[in-house]
Enzyme design. Structure first.
Site, PDB file in Angstrom:
ATOM      1  N   SER A 207     -18.333  82.238 -19.236  1.00  0.00           N
ATOM      2  CA  SER A 207     -17.987  82.520 -20.625  1.00  0.00           C
ATOM      3  C   SER A 207     -17.199  83.813 -20.781  1.00  0.00           C
ATOM      4  CB  SER A 207     -19.262  82.581 -21.481  1.00  0.00           C
ATOM      5  OG  SER A 207     -19.964  81.369 -21.417  1.00  0.00           O
ATOM      6  N   HIS A 254     -19.731  87.919 -23.368  1.00  0.00           N
ATOM      7  CA  HIS A 254     -18.639  87.393 -24.177  1.00  0.00           C
ATOM      8  C   HIS A 254     -17.723  88.522 -24.661  1.00  0.00           C
ATOM      9  CE1 HIS A 254     -21.335  83.718 -25.305  1.00  0.00           C
ATOM     10  NE2 HIS A 254     -20.976  83.726 -24.045  1.00  0.00           N
TER      11      HIS A 254
END
Length: 304
Positions: A207, A254
């Site tokens: 991610s 993230h």
């Protein structure tokens, strides 16, 4: 009686047994049909065609990358992620061995535990803080194991779908080498921010790298003057997902990937064309050096 000599037999310079009267228009050597290559005027030999191809400048994108019709790096990264997940199915302990954990504990029986701030006699320490720096990168190619329910499988499927959507669009603009550098540094940036904020957590997943690609896509759209409505919506989806999933995913990973990927792409996008390649290499080296310094500083705090 005519005593004039018979005409000299001419043969191909690569195939002496083949008689021919056709010359290469560039080097003037005789060539047979198997050695002929179409040229703007007449035919050329194989060697002259290769030499001409080396002297022709290949077209490049605005960012300096070579134009390629096949996103080979994207496909290679997807393959590595899928192979790593298949390896997890055979050996689930890979997540503990190569996941991004800054400070973990190993019990006397070999069982692993996340660090909770307490000292336990007889327990050993493992993680990034104790020299296992490879976890910062290897964790980006691992995903939640199947034992975590359906979300374990969805984790890798969702990430690979995002990579399949984002990768070709970014790679076609940046070129293969710049795209690979962006992906790896974004993944590293996500792991480093996790290490800085939550070193006691075990984190895996691509991610961070994908958020870096999302940031790169936004910067590229602005640089090329594209309609930003689609880019804004796309980036907003990623940001909303980061907020909504903060309770069960690593928002630090993230955010770290997004910041690293966006910053590096800014350097790619607005570097002067005259020394573009050198500046791009310098930007990547500077980003790597910054991340290394942050890891060293955090390691010093955790092991003091």
């Amino acid at each position: 009686m005519d005593a004039s000599p018979a005409p000299r037999v001419t043969t191909c310079y690569r195939h002496p047994a083949y008689e021919t009267y056709v010359r290469c228009t560039r080097c003037d050597r005789f060539i047979c049909p198997s050695c002929m290559r179409e040229a703007p005027v007449g035919h050329q030999c194989v060697e002259c065609v290769k030499e001409g191809a080396r002297s022709v400048r290949r077209p490049r994108t605005v960012f300096g990358g070579r134009i390629s019709a096949v996103p080979a790096v994207t496909y290679a990264l997807m393959t590595l992620n899928i192979l790593a997940y298949l390896a997890e199915l055979l050996r689930p302990a890979l997540v503990d061995d190569f996941g991004a954990v800054g400070h973990g504990l190993v019990g006397p029986d070999g069982a692993r535990y996340l660090f909770d701030g307490e000292a336990y006699p007889g327990y050993g320490a493992e993680g990034i803080a104790y020299g296992e720096w490879y976890r910062l990168i290897t964790s980006a190619f691992l995903h939640l194991p199947p034992g975590d329910g359906y979300f374990g499988v969805l984790h890798v499927l969702m990430n690979m779908y995002c990579l399949w959507q984002l990768g070709p669009a970014v790679e076609s603009v940046l070129g293969r080498s710049r795209f690979l550098g962006l992906y790896l540094l974004s993944a590293l940036g996500g792991s480093v921010l996790v290490y800085l904020i939550s070193p006691q957590e075990l984190v895996v997943g691509a991610s961070g790298a994908l958020f870096g690609l999302a940031g790169a896509y936004y910067v590229i759209s602005r640089r090329l003057g594209h309609d930003l409505r689609a880019a804004n919506r796309f980036l907003m989806i990623f940001l909303v997902w980061m907020l909504l999933s903060a309770r069960f995913t690593s928002w630090e990973g993230h955010l770290g990937g997004l910041l690293a990927g966006g910053a590096l792409t800014l350097a790619y996008a607005y570097a002067p064309a005259k020394r573009r390649t050198l500046l791009h290499l310098g930007a990547g080296a500077a980003m790597l050096a910054l991340l290394v310094v942050l890891v060293l500083a955090r390691t010093q705090q955790l092991t003091a």
